[in-house]
Design a protein around this motif. Structure first.
Motif, PDB file in Angstrom:
ATOM      1  N   ASN A 253       3.534  -1.455   1.483  1.00 18.76           N
ATOM      2  CA  ASN A 253       4.685  -2.837   1.237  1.00 18.76           C
ATOM      3  C   ASN A 253       5.151  -3.083   2.226  1.00 18.76           C
ATOM      4  OD1 ASN A 253       6.975  -4.521   0.193  1.00 18.76           O
ATOM      5  ND2 ASN A 253       6.147  -3.686  -1.550  1.00 18.76           N
ATOM      6  N   GLN A 254       4.543  -4.335   2.562  1.00 14.15           N
ATOM      7  CA  GLN A 254       5.247  -4.898   3.835  1.00 14.15           C
ATOM      8  C   GLN A 254       6.518  -5.592   3.826  1.00 14.15           C
ATOM      9  OE1 GLN A 254       1.972  -6.674   6.762  1.00 14.15           O
ATOM     10  NE2 GLN A 254       0.863  -6.431   4.055  1.00 14.15           N
ATOM     11  N   LYS A 255       7.023  -5.561   2.797  1.00 18.07           N
ATOM     12  CA  LYS A 255       8.454  -6.252   2.959  1.00 18.07           C
ATOM     13  C   LYS A 255       9.691  -5.224   2.785  1.00 18.07           C
ATOM     14  CE  LYS A 255       7.332 -11.515   2.479  1.00 18.07           C
ATOM     15  NZ  LYS A 255       7.246 -12.077   1.226  1.00 18.07           N
ATOM     16  N   TYR A 256       9.549  -4.153   0.929  1.00 17.81           N
ATOM     17  CA  TYR A 256      10.992  -4.279   0.949  1.00 17.81           C
ATOM     18  C   TYR A 256      10.407  -2.364   0.691  1.00 17.81           C
ATOM     19  CZ  TYR A 256      10.861  -8.587  -1.140  1.00 17.81           C
ATOM     20  OH  TYR A 256      10.692  -9.543  -1.105  1.00 17.81           O
ATOM     21  N   GLY A 257       9.224  -2.254   1.085  1.00 10.86           N
ATOM     22  CA  GLY A 257       8.723  -0.360   1.794  1.00 10.86           C
ATOM     23  C   GLY A 257       8.468   0.237   0.285  1.00 10.86           C
ATOM     24  N   LYS A 258       8.288  -0.651  -0.491  1.00 10.46           N
ATOM     25  CA  LYS A 258       8.285   0.372  -2.186  1.00 10.46           C
ATOM     26  C   LYS A 258       6.845   0.371  -1.694  1.00 10.46           C
ATOM     27  CE  LYS A 258      12.246  -0.935  -4.064  1.00 10.46           C
ATOM     28  NZ  LYS A 258      13.234  -1.025  -5.688  1.00 10.46           N
ATOM     29  N   HIS A 259       6.123   1.103  -2.139  1.00 12.15           N
ATOM     30  CA  HIS A 259       4.829   1.283  -1.462  1.00 12.15           C
ATOM     31  C   HIS A 259       4.171   1.541  -2.895  1.00 12.15           C
ATOM     32  CE1 HIS A 259       6.246   0.873   2.933  1.00 12.15           C
ATOM     33  NE2 HIS A 259       6.116   2.379   2.433  1.00 12.15           N
ATOM     34  N   GLN A 260       2.431   2.002  -3.191  1.00 10.47           N
ATOM     35  CA  GLN A 260       2.627   2.076  -4.193  1.00 10.47           C
ATOM     36  C   GLN A 260       0.772   3.000  -3.784  1.00 10.47           C
ATOM     37  OE1 GLN A 260       1.828   0.082  -7.022  1.00 10.47           O
ATOM     38  NE2 GLN A 260       0.092   1.399  -7.997  1.00 10.47           N
ATOM     39  N   VAL A 261       1.002   4.383  -4.523  1.00  8.71           N
ATOM     40  CA  VAL A 261       0.625   5.388  -4.024  1.00  8.71           C
ATOM     41  C   VAL A 261       0.042   5.810  -5.050  1.00  8.71           C
ATOM     42  CG1 VAL A 261       1.395   7.964  -2.819  1.00  8.71           C
ATOM     43  CG2 VAL A 261       2.838   5.686  -2.295  1.00  8.71           C
ATOM     44  N   GLY A 262      -1.120   7.120  -4.547  1.00  2.00           N
ATOM     45  CA  GLY A 262      -1.994   7.439  -5.311  1.00  2.00           C
ATOM     46  C   GLY A 262      -2.046   9.148  -5.011  1.00  2.00           C
ATOM     47  N   GLN A 263      -2.043  10.281  -5.476  1.00  4.30           N
ATOM     48  CA  GLN A 263      -2.098  11.249  -4.716  1.00  4.30           C
ATOM     49  C   GLN A 263      -3.505  12.876  -5.184  1.00  4.30           C
ATOM     50  OE1 GLN A 263       1.542  13.870  -4.128  1.00  4.30           O
ATOM     51  NE2 GLN A 263       2.261  13.569  -6.363  1.00  4.30           N
ATOM     52  N   PHE A 264      -4.121  13.151  -5.208  1.00  8.43           N
ATOM     53  CA  PHE A 264      -4.852  13.859  -5.875  1.00  8.43           C
ATOM     54  C   PHE A 264      -5.527  15.068  -5.534  1.00  8.43           C
ATOM     55  CE2 PHE A 264      -9.039  12.477  -8.413  1.00  8.43           C
ATOM     56  CZ  PHE A 264      -8.715  13.262  -9.146  1.00  8.43           C
ATOM     57  N   LEU A 283      -4.474  -6.212  -9.722  1.00  2.00           N
ATOM     58  CA  LEU A 283      -4.473  -7.128  -8.706  1.00  2.00           C
ATOM     59  C   LEU A 283      -3.499  -8.543  -9.013  1.00  2.00           C
ATOM     60  CD1 LEU A 283      -8.791  -7.570  -8.969  1.00  2.00           C
ATOM     61  CD2 LEU A 283      -7.083  -7.118  -6.673  1.00  2.00           C
ATOM     62  N   ALA A 284      -3.083  -8.320 -10.129  1.00  2.00           N
ATOM     63  CA  ALA A 284      -2.160  -9.630  -9.956  1.00  2.00           C
ATOM     64  C   ALA A 284      -0.929  -9.184  -9.522  1.00  2.00           C
ATOM     65  CB  ALA A 284      -1.329  -9.984 -12.166  1.00  2.00           C
ATOM     66  N   ASP A 285      -0.517  -7.612  -9.374  1.00  2.00           N
ATOM     67  CA  ASP A 285       0.977  -7.327  -8.790  1.00  2.00           C
ATOM     68  C   ASP A 285       0.845  -7.488  -7.454  1.00  2.00           C
ATOM     69  OD1 ASP A 285       2.328  -6.733 -11.392  1.00  2.00           O
ATOM     70  OD2 ASP A 285       2.002  -4.653 -11.161  1.00  2.00           O
ATOM     71  N   LEU A 286      -1.119  -7.646  -7.085  1.00  2.00           N
ATOM     72  CA  LEU A 286      -1.247  -6.919  -5.505  1.00  2.00           C
ATOM     73  C   LEU A 286      -0.998  -8.620  -4.960  1.00  2.00           C
ATOM     74  CD1 LEU A 286      -1.669  -5.574  -3.139  1.00  2.00           C
ATOM     75  CD2 LEU A 286      -4.031  -5.959  -3.999  1.00  2.00           C
ATOM     76  N   SER A 290       5.346 -12.349  -3.732  1.00  2.00           N
ATOM     77  CA  SER A 290       6.868 -12.193  -3.515  1.00  2.00           C
ATOM     78  C   SER A 290       7.099 -10.588  -4.361  1.00  2.00           C
ATOM     79  CB  SER A 290       7.164 -12.603  -5.322  1.00  2.00           C
ATOM     80  OG  SER A 290       6.924 -13.048  -6.277  1.00  2.00           O
ATOM     81  N   ASN A 291       6.043  -9.929  -4.002  1.00  2.00           N
ATOM     82  CA  ASN A 291       5.742  -8.330  -4.396  1.00  2.00           C
ATOM     83  C   ASN A 291       6.071  -7.724  -3.256  1.00  2.00           C
ATOM     84  OD1 ASN A 291       5.863  -8.316  -7.188  1.00  2.00           O
ATOM     85  ND2 ASN A 291       4.122  -8.218  -7.806  1.00  2.00           N
ATOM     86  N   GLY A 292       5.885  -8.224  -2.132  1.00  2.00           N
ATOM     87  CA  GLY A 292       5.250  -7.892  -0.543  1.00  2.00           C
ATOM     88  C   GLY A 292       3.945  -6.930   0.054  1.00  2.00           C
ATOM     89  N   PHE A 293       3.682  -7.460  -0.831  1.00  2.00           N
ATOM     90  CA  PHE A 293       1.910  -6.141  -0.580  1.00  2.00           C
ATOM     91  C   PHE A 293       1.474  -7.082   0.306  1.00  2.00           C
ATOM     92  CE2 PHE A 293       3.140  -3.367  -4.144  1.00  2.00           C
ATOM     93  CZ  PHE A 293       3.645  -2.478  -4.433  1.00  2.00           C
ATOM     94  N   ILE A 294       1.063  -8.710   0.144  1.00  2.00           N
ATOM     95  CA  ILE A 294       0.359  -9.158   0.914  1.00  2.00           C
ATOM     96  C   ILE A 294       0.969  -9.706   1.887  1.00  2.00           C
ATOM     97  CG2 ILE A 294      -1.875 -11.075   1.204  1.00  2.00           C
ATOM     98  CD1 ILE A 294      -2.545 -10.088  -1.858  1.00  2.00           C
ATOM     99  N   GLU A 302      -3.542   3.017   3.429  1.00  2.00           N
ATOM    100  CA  GLU A 302      -3.091   4.134   4.689  1.00  2.00           C
ATOM    101  C   GLU A 302      -3.954   5.878   3.468  1.00  2.00           C
ATOM    102  OE1 GLU A 302       0.397   5.223   5.433  1.00  2.00           O
ATOM    103  OE2 GLU A 302       1.038   3.733   7.085  1.00  2.00           O
ATOM    104  N   ALA A 303      -4.270   5.744   4.564  1.00  2.05           N
ATOM    105  CA  ALA A 303      -5.044   7.425   3.940  1.00  2.05           C
ATOM    106  C   ALA A 303      -4.715   8.368   4.372  1.00  2.05           C
ATOM    107  CB  ALA A 303      -6.404   7.243   4.162  1.00  2.05           C
ATOM    108  N   HIS A 304      -3.748   9.584   3.894  1.00  2.00           N
ATOM    109  CA  HIS A 304      -2.914  10.706   4.435  1.00  2.00           C
ATOM    110  C   HIS A 304      -3.534  11.977   3.565  1.00  2.00           C
ATOM    111  CE1 HIS A 304       0.038  12.726   5.887  1.00  2.00           C
ATOM    112  NE2 HIS A 304       0.738  13.966   4.236  1.00  2.00           N
TER     113      HIS A 304
END
Length: 312
Positions: A253-264, A283-286, A290-294, A302-304
């Motif tokens: 999230n490039q504006k608010y820092g609330k990233h979309q995260v998945g772990q496996f 995709l609607a959220d992305l 106003s959500n800040g992802f784009i 990112e891949a960690h």
């Protein structure tokens, strides 16, 4: 530890025998197979496992990684015994209501070769898995004085008492803490309509790439509703038998820092080179700016890769 499995030829239940090998002794536990609780009987024996052994050289780290990855158990590779294919599963924190214990199970693969009911054996096409829910209490297992766990290393074994069997061994190398992050800036996202791949990057001496499905994943066509995101292992020919990998994928999230995260936490092999999510995020959220992802028609992926263990 040894789990001995016998297939009976009458109406008797299939029997599982669990043997501990702490401090040089061999104490066996025998009980009716299945996930139900049971009364166990113990005695000593001097025979080590002969058909399959699973050596774990970093037990506590493996337990933590499985837990954080939302996985209850580690399942071995398929091994053969007397013409049948088997898998061994170990639950370090117990299964179901059996918390505080290690649970172990044996699962048969080629059920088409088995009879239809219980009168020949306990493994049949409707019952593919048998085991011991309360194999050993964790407090007893973790106590170094009992000899189960030495320098964070332990061994589980399986013996299948069918007419003939072949010994197979599997080894989990010590878990390597990787902690490497790869960042991929994906520009022109609104015009993307088919799968795309990041550049290759190296982590834990292996090559990886991120696979992105901008319109979702589908066998015939994407659903157009969700973003698909996967971590893919590159060049399987340079890879050992398998890798146990704990990783995280992000859409920043490039504006608010609330990233979309998945772990496996999953096993990569020549048959399974890519793991991730068909529906990583809607995709609607992305696309909602106003959500800040784009930002400026760009998303940041990112891949960690946190931990890697070689399975041999």
């Amino acid at each position: 530890m040894v789990m001995d499995t016998a297939i009976s030829n009458g109406t008797d239940s299939m029997v599982i025998e669990a043997t501990t090998m702490g401090r040089g002794s061999h104490v066996s536990t025998v009980a009716e197979a299945g996930r139900d609780d049971f009364d166990a009987v113990r005695w000593e024996r001097d025979i080590a496992p002969s058909h399959f052994r699973l050596r774990i050289e970093s037990f506590y780290k493996l337990t933590k990684m499985l837990s954080e990855g939302g996985i209850q158990c580690f399942t071995s590779k398929v091994f053969e015994a007397s013409g049948y294919q088997w898998e061994f599963s170990m639950y370090p924190n117990g299964v179901g209501l059996n918390k505080g214990h290690i649970s172990v199970f044996l699962c048969i693969q080629n059920t088409s070769a088995l009879p239809l009911g219980d009168k020949v054996n306990k493994f049949h096409y409707l019952k593919q898995e048998c085991g011991i829910s309360k194999f050993v209490p964790r407090c007893e297992f973790d106590d170094a004085a009992n000899g189960y766990l030495v320098d964070d290393t332990c061994v589980f074994g399986v013996e299948v008492f069918v007419i003939h069997s072949k010994f197979v061994e599997q080894r989990l190398s010590p878990l390597v803490k990787v902690g490497e992050t790869y960042t991929w800036k994906v520009s022109g996202f609104s015009n993307m309509n088919k799968v795309c791949y990041s550049d290759e990057f190296t982590a834990a001496s292996f090559k990886w790439k991120v696979t992105l499905y901008p319109l979702g994943v589908g066998s015939k066509r994407p659903d157009g509703l969700n973003l698909g995101l996967y971590l893919t292992l590159v060049d399987p020919g340079a890879t050992p038998n398998a890798l146990l990998v704990y990783f995280m994928l992000f859409i920043r999230n490039q504006k608010y820092g609330k990233h979309q995260v998945g772990q496996f936490c999953c096993c990569y092999s020549s048959e399974s080179l890519s793991w991730g999510w068909e529906s990583f995020m809607p995709l609607a959220d992305l696309r909602d700016l106003s959500n800040g992802f784009i930002v400026n028609d760009c998303i940041i992926v990112e891949a960690h890769i946190k931990n890697v263990s070689i399975i041999q």
